[in-house]
Design an enzyme around this catalytic site. Structure first.
Site, mmCIF file in Angstrom:
data_model
loop_
_atom_site.group_PDB
_atom_site.id
_atom_site.type_symbol
_atom_site.label_atom_id
_atom_site.label_comp_id
_atom_site.label_asym_id
_atom_site.label_seq_id
_atom_site.Cartn_x
_atom_site.Cartn_y
_atom_site.Cartn_z
ATOM 1 N N GLY A 15 36.391 16.302 -6.842
ATOM 2 C CA GLY A 15 36.524 16.499 -5.482
ATOM 3 C C GLY A 15 36.089 17.668 -4.745
ATOM 4 O O GLY A 15 35.759 18.732 -5.478
ATOM 5 N N ASP A 41 45.830 6.519 -11.377
ATOM 6 C CA ASP A 41 46.141 5.410 -10.084
ATOM 7 C C ASP A 41 47.155 5.496 -9.518
ATOM 8 O O ASP A 41 48.436 5.660 -9.804
ATOM 9 C CB ASP A 41 46.466 3.937 -11.158
ATOM 10 C CG ASP A 41 46.470 2.954 -10.076
ATOM 11 O OD1 ASP A 41 46.257 3.160 -8.808
ATOM 12 O OD2 ASP A 41 46.859 1.771 -10.414
ATOM 13 N N TYR A 69 42.689 11.185 1.386
ATOM 14 C CA TYR A 69 41.909 10.275 1.891
ATOM 15 C C TYR A 69 41.322 10.935 3.063
ATOM 16 O O TYR A 69 42.083 11.114 4.248
ATOM 17 C CB TYR A 69 42.589 9.172 2.263
ATOM 18 C CG TYR A 69 41.879 8.012 2.905
ATOM 19 C CD1 TYR A 69 41.496 6.814 1.844
ATOM 20 C CD2 TYR A 69 41.149 8.007 4.028
ATOM 21 C CE1 TYR A 69 40.842 5.703 2.470
ATOM 22 C CE2 TYR A 69 40.368 6.847 4.345
ATOM 23 C CZ TYR A 69 40.019 5.795 3.648
ATOM 24 O OH TYR A 69 39.419 4.508 3.827
ATOM 25 N N THR A 70 39.978 11.298 2.886
ATOM 26 C CA THR A 70 39.386 12.057 3.884
ATOM 27 C C THR A 70 38.190 11.324 4.896
ATOM 28 O O THR A 70 37.381 12.204 5.689
ATOM 29 C CB THR A 70 38.529 13.369 3.564
ATOM 30 O OG1 THR A 70 37.808 12.891 2.340
ATOM 31 C CG2 THR A 70 39.576 14.290 2.609
ATOM 32 N N TYR A 133 43.784 9.157 10.363
ATOM 33 C CA TYR A 133 43.807 10.351 9.220
ATOM 34 C C TYR A 133 44.554 11.486 9.623
ATOM 35 O O TYR A 133 45.217 12.036 8.611
ATOM 36 C CB TYR A 133 42.396 10.806 9.140
ATOM 37 C CG TYR A 133 41.878 12.174 8.496
ATOM 38 C CD1 TYR A 133 42.215 12.113 7.116
ATOM 39 C CD2 TYR A 133 41.556 13.449 9.243
ATOM 40 C CE1 TYR A 133 41.951 13.327 6.504
ATOM 41 C CE2 TYR A 133 41.319 14.518 8.569
ATOM 42 C CZ TYR A 133 41.614 14.385 7.053
ATOM 43 O OH TYR A 133 41.227 15.726 6.429
ATOM 44 N N LYS A 137 47.957 12.824 7.588
ATOM 45 C CA LYS A 137 48.059 14.129 6.896
ATOM 46 C C LYS A 137 49.222 14.933 7.542
ATOM 47 O O LYS A 137 49.831 15.528 6.915
ATOM 48 C CB LYS A 137 46.751 14.985 7.144
ATOM 49 C CG LYS A 137 45.444 14.365 6.626
ATOM 50 C CD LYS A 137 45.602 14.503 5.077
ATOM 51 C CE LYS A 137 45.257 16.071 4.806
ATOM 52 N NZ LYS A 137 45.283 16.016 3.095
#
Length: 296
Positions: A15, A41, A69-70, A133, A137
């Site tokens: 990451g 998972d 998730y970006t 997104y 967030k």
């Protein structure tokens, strides 16, 4: 902090933020357990048990959640996965540390704001995300902040550049190797941030015993055009940066036009004033793109 200097870094294997955290933590003498996205998972029904087993076996003083998730535009068509990683996972981790002594550090984003202002956002300013997104967030933030945890840090950051992953600065400099000019939008303004500085400042929050919501970015502000222009100058490449409006590059997800973050919360908690983004960018450029005979 106690004598325990063990850190579980979710997303620390590959990451973007996770790799920076691992580098900084190791340099500071921490023992690290770093996971990759493929190790867990997060959609599995037993993910909470898996994470609990991991935490109980390693007994970390701190759990850093660098999973998210970006992909801003892709999230518009993939709400389920974005919500899983950005909203559900933080809530699961919050439940995990509620019954354990580990401090949880979760990373959020400037995209929780709508960008309809001209002065930097403080941690207490109203949010209003414009895209999936940003909304997922923000939901992740709320899930944690509403739990009443006494061992949680939520660190909002923005406009990241750094080592180990494709990012805006690297993309611009690679394009400049092929072209004499690049077009970059000038009407989005934010807080460019070096991932290694983000990791350093976040660790300072942990070591200071800080808890709650913080803005963790380099100081100053820039448009994407400003950032590209400075990167090209520092890398000493022959390339012209042309300013263009966002309308020249339509994107699926709406982005805040102004999302500069005020770091007073970080300074109050740690005594640190973040260094200006051009200084951080210089360090990144010189490490990632060292001068050669061709561009020196």
């Amino acid at each position: 902090m106690s004598g325990n200097r063990k850190a579980l870094v979710l997303g620390g294997g590959t990451g973007f933020v996770g790799q920076a955290l691992v580098e900084v933590l190791r340099a500071s003498g921490w023992e690290i357990m770093a996971t990759e996205r493929s190790d867990i998972d997060f959609a599995a029904p037993d993910v909470q048990d898996v994470l609990a087993h991991m935490a109980d076996r390693f007994e970390p003083a701190c759990i850093f959640n660098a999973v998210g998730y970006t992909q801003v535009d892709a999230a518009e068509d993939d709400l389920e996965t974005a919500a899983l990683l950005n909203k559900t996972l933080p809530a699961v981790l919050g439940g995990l540390v509620k019954t354990r002594p580990s401090v949880l550090v979760h990373f959020s984003t400037d995209f929780v704001f709508n960008g309809r202002r001209e002065v930097p956002y403080g941690v207490d300013d109203p949010t209003g995300p414009l895209c999936v997104y940003g909304r997922t967030k923000r939901a992740g933030e709320e899930a944690l902040l509403n739990m009443g945890l006494s061992n949680c840090i939520v660190a909002r950051t923005a406009w990241l550049f750094g080592h180990g992953k494709k990012n805006f600065v690297r993309t611009i400099l690679e394009r400049c190797k092929e072209k004499r000019s690049v077009n970059v939008v000038h009407d989005q303004v934010g807080s460019p941030t070096y991932t290694l500085d983000l990791a350093q400042y976040t660790l300072k929050l942990v070591e200071a015993g800080a808890r709650g919501l913080f803005h963790v970015v380099n100081s100053g502000q820039a448009s994407w055009c400003d950032l590209a222009d400075e990167a090209v100058s520092l890398a000493q490449v022959e390339c012209t940066v042309n300013a263009v409006p966002s309308s020249a590059y339509p994107q699926k997800a709406l982005r805040p036009a102004f999302s500069v973050l005020d770091t007073e919360s970080l300074t109050r908690a740690t005594g640190i004033t973040p260094r200006p983004w051009p200084q951080a960018l210089r360090d990144y450029i010189f490490r990632e793109f060292p001068p050669t005979a061709d561009n020196a």
